[in-house]
Design a protein around this motif. Structure first.
Motif, short mmCIF file in Angstrom:
data_model
loop_
_atom_site.label_atom_id
_atom_site.label_comp_id
_atom_site.label_asym_id
_atom_site.label_seq_id
_atom_site.Cartn_x
_atom_site.Cartn_y
_atom_site.Cartn_z
N SER A 1 0.85 -1.19 0.00
CA SER A 1 0.00 0.00 0.00
C SER A 1 0.89 1.23 0.00
N LEU A 2 0.55 2.18 -0.83
CA LEU A 2 1.22 3.48 -0.81
C LEU A 2 0.32 4.44 -0.07
N VAL A 3 0.79 4.93 1.06
CA VAL A 3 -0.02 5.78 1.93
C VAL A 3 0.71 7.10 2.12
N GLY A 4 -0.01 8.19 2.02
CA GLY A 4 0.58 9.50 2.25
C GLY A 4 -0.44 10.58 2.03
N GLU A 5 -0.05 11.79 2.35
CA GLU A 5 -0.94 12.94 2.18
C GLU A 5 -1.10 13.28 0.71
N SER A 6 -2.12 14.06 0.42
CA SER A 6 -2.36 14.52 -0.93
C SER A 6 -1.12 15.26 -1.43
N GLY A 7 -0.66 14.91 -2.64
CA GLY A 7 0.49 15.56 -3.22
C GLY A 7 1.83 15.02 -2.76
N SER A 8 1.82 13.91 -2.03
CA SER A 8 3.07 13.38 -1.49
C SER A 8 3.85 12.53 -2.49
N GLY A 9 3.24 12.18 -3.63
CA GLY A 9 3.97 11.43 -4.66
C GLY A 9 3.52 9.99 -4.84
N LYS A 10 2.43 9.59 -4.21
CA LYS A 10 1.95 8.20 -4.32
C LYS A 10 1.68 7.82 -5.78
N THR A 11 0.95 8.67 -6.49
CA THR A 11 0.61 8.39 -7.88
C THR A 11 1.86 8.38 -8.75
N THR A 12 2.79 9.28 -8.48
CA THR A 12 4.02 9.33 -9.27
C THR A 12 4.85 8.06 -9.05
N VAL A 13 4.93 7.58 -7.82
CA VAL A 13 5.65 6.32 -7.55
C VAL A 13 4.98 5.18 -8.31
N ALA A 14 3.66 5.07 -8.22
CA ALA A 14 2.94 3.99 -8.91
C ALA A 14 3.14 4.08 -10.41
N ARG A 15 3.08 5.27 -10.97
CA ARG A 15 3.27 5.43 -12.42
C ARG A 15 4.69 5.08 -12.83
N ALA A 16 5.67 5.42 -11.99
CA ALA A 16 7.07 5.07 -12.29
C ALA A 16 7.25 3.56 -12.29
N VAL A 17 6.63 2.89 -11.33
CA VAL A 17 6.72 1.42 -11.26
C VAL A 17 6.11 0.78 -12.50
N LEU A 18 5.02 1.38 -12.99
CA LEU A 18 4.34 0.85 -14.17
C LEU A 18 4.97 1.31 -15.49
N GLY A 19 5.97 2.18 -15.40
CA GLY A 19 6.67 2.62 -16.60
C GLY A 19 6.02 3.78 -17.31
N ASN A 20 5.13 4.50 -16.65
CA ASN A 20 4.45 5.64 -17.26
C ASN A 20 4.89 6.91 -16.53
N LEU A 21 5.92 7.56 -17.03
CA LEU A 21 6.49 8.71 -16.34
C LEU A 21 6.08 10.05 -16.94
N GLN A 22 4.98 10.11 -17.63
CA GLN A 22 4.52 11.40 -18.12
C GLN A 22 4.02 12.23 -16.94
N ALA A 23 4.24 13.52 -17.00
CA ALA A 23 3.74 14.40 -15.94
C ALA A 23 2.22 14.30 -15.89
N TYR A 24 1.68 14.27 -14.71
CA TYR A 24 0.24 14.19 -14.51
C TYR A 24 -0.34 15.56 -14.77
N GLU A 25 -1.19 15.69 -15.76
CA GLU A 25 -1.67 16.99 -16.19
C GLU A 25 -3.19 17.10 -16.15
N TYR A 26 -3.80 16.56 -15.12
CA TYR A 26 -5.25 16.62 -15.02
C TYR A 26 -5.68 18.06 -14.74
N ILE A 27 -6.61 18.56 -15.50
CA ILE A 27 -7.18 19.88 -15.30
C ILE A 27 -8.53 19.68 -14.62
N TYR A 28 -8.67 20.24 -13.44
CA TYR A 28 -9.87 20.04 -12.64
C TYR A 28 -11.10 20.62 -13.33
#
Length: 180
Positions: free
Chosen positions: A56-83
């Protein structure tokens, strides 16, 4: 007597993961031939996952959980979601994409009197956010929605002509020079 077995090799092992993203070049960067700044999104993450274990990757919002998961999966594009936000709670449909805490200009497309328009929030000619009143479409579900085009313009940080934004005859998608 059973023979001792060696521990199973980890299914996943990461040691000192660092993920950096280079910010888009600004006009100042281009004018002075500067390298754009680097943002370190993850710094020094190590983990191991052995057979039969759960990770489990646990942390506060913006701590890098999604970036770690994407790096593990080989998808290192910057996350560019526009709210985006919408409400049809009352008699009018409200939609909003992006985020504008401050802005210099608001450009209107459509008719304020008919209560069917888009409002574009600009800073130095760059679209920060867009608001739709009874107009704009669902940016999450409709690929050709006006507010989907606005999301792309916000993401692209393109300097826009106010006259083109105000003109209903101009397709907003045509303003995105990054996708042409």
């Amino acid at each position: 007597m059973r023979a001792a077995t060696a521990p199973a090799a980890p299914l996943l092992a990461i040691d000192d993961l660092v993920v950096e993203f280079r910010k888009p070049r600004s006009l100042v960067d281009l004018a002075f031939a500067r390298r754009p700044p680097v943002v370190r999104a993850v710094d020094g993450v190590s983990l191991a996952l052995s057979p039969g274990e759960t990770l489990s990757l646990v942390g506060e919002s913006g701590s890098g959980k999604t970036t770690v998961a994407r790096a593990v999966l080989g998808n290192l594009q910057a996350y560019e979601y526009i709210y985006s936000f919408w409400s049809d709670q009352y008699e009018h449909k409200l939609e909003y994409v992006g985020f504008a805490r401050n802005w210099e200009r608001i450009v209107l497309r459509g008719s304020y009197d008919s209560r069917k328009f888009l409002a574009f929030y600009l800073t130095q000619g760059i679209l920060q956010a867009a608001f739709g009143l009874n107009r704009g479409g669902d940016p999450e579900l409709e690929a050709d929605a006006e507010l989907r085009a606005c999301q792309d313009l916000i993401r692209g940080r393109i300097r826009l002509a106010e006259t083109a934004l105000a003109d209903d005859r101009v397709d907003l998608r045509s303003l995105n020079i990054a996708q042409q």
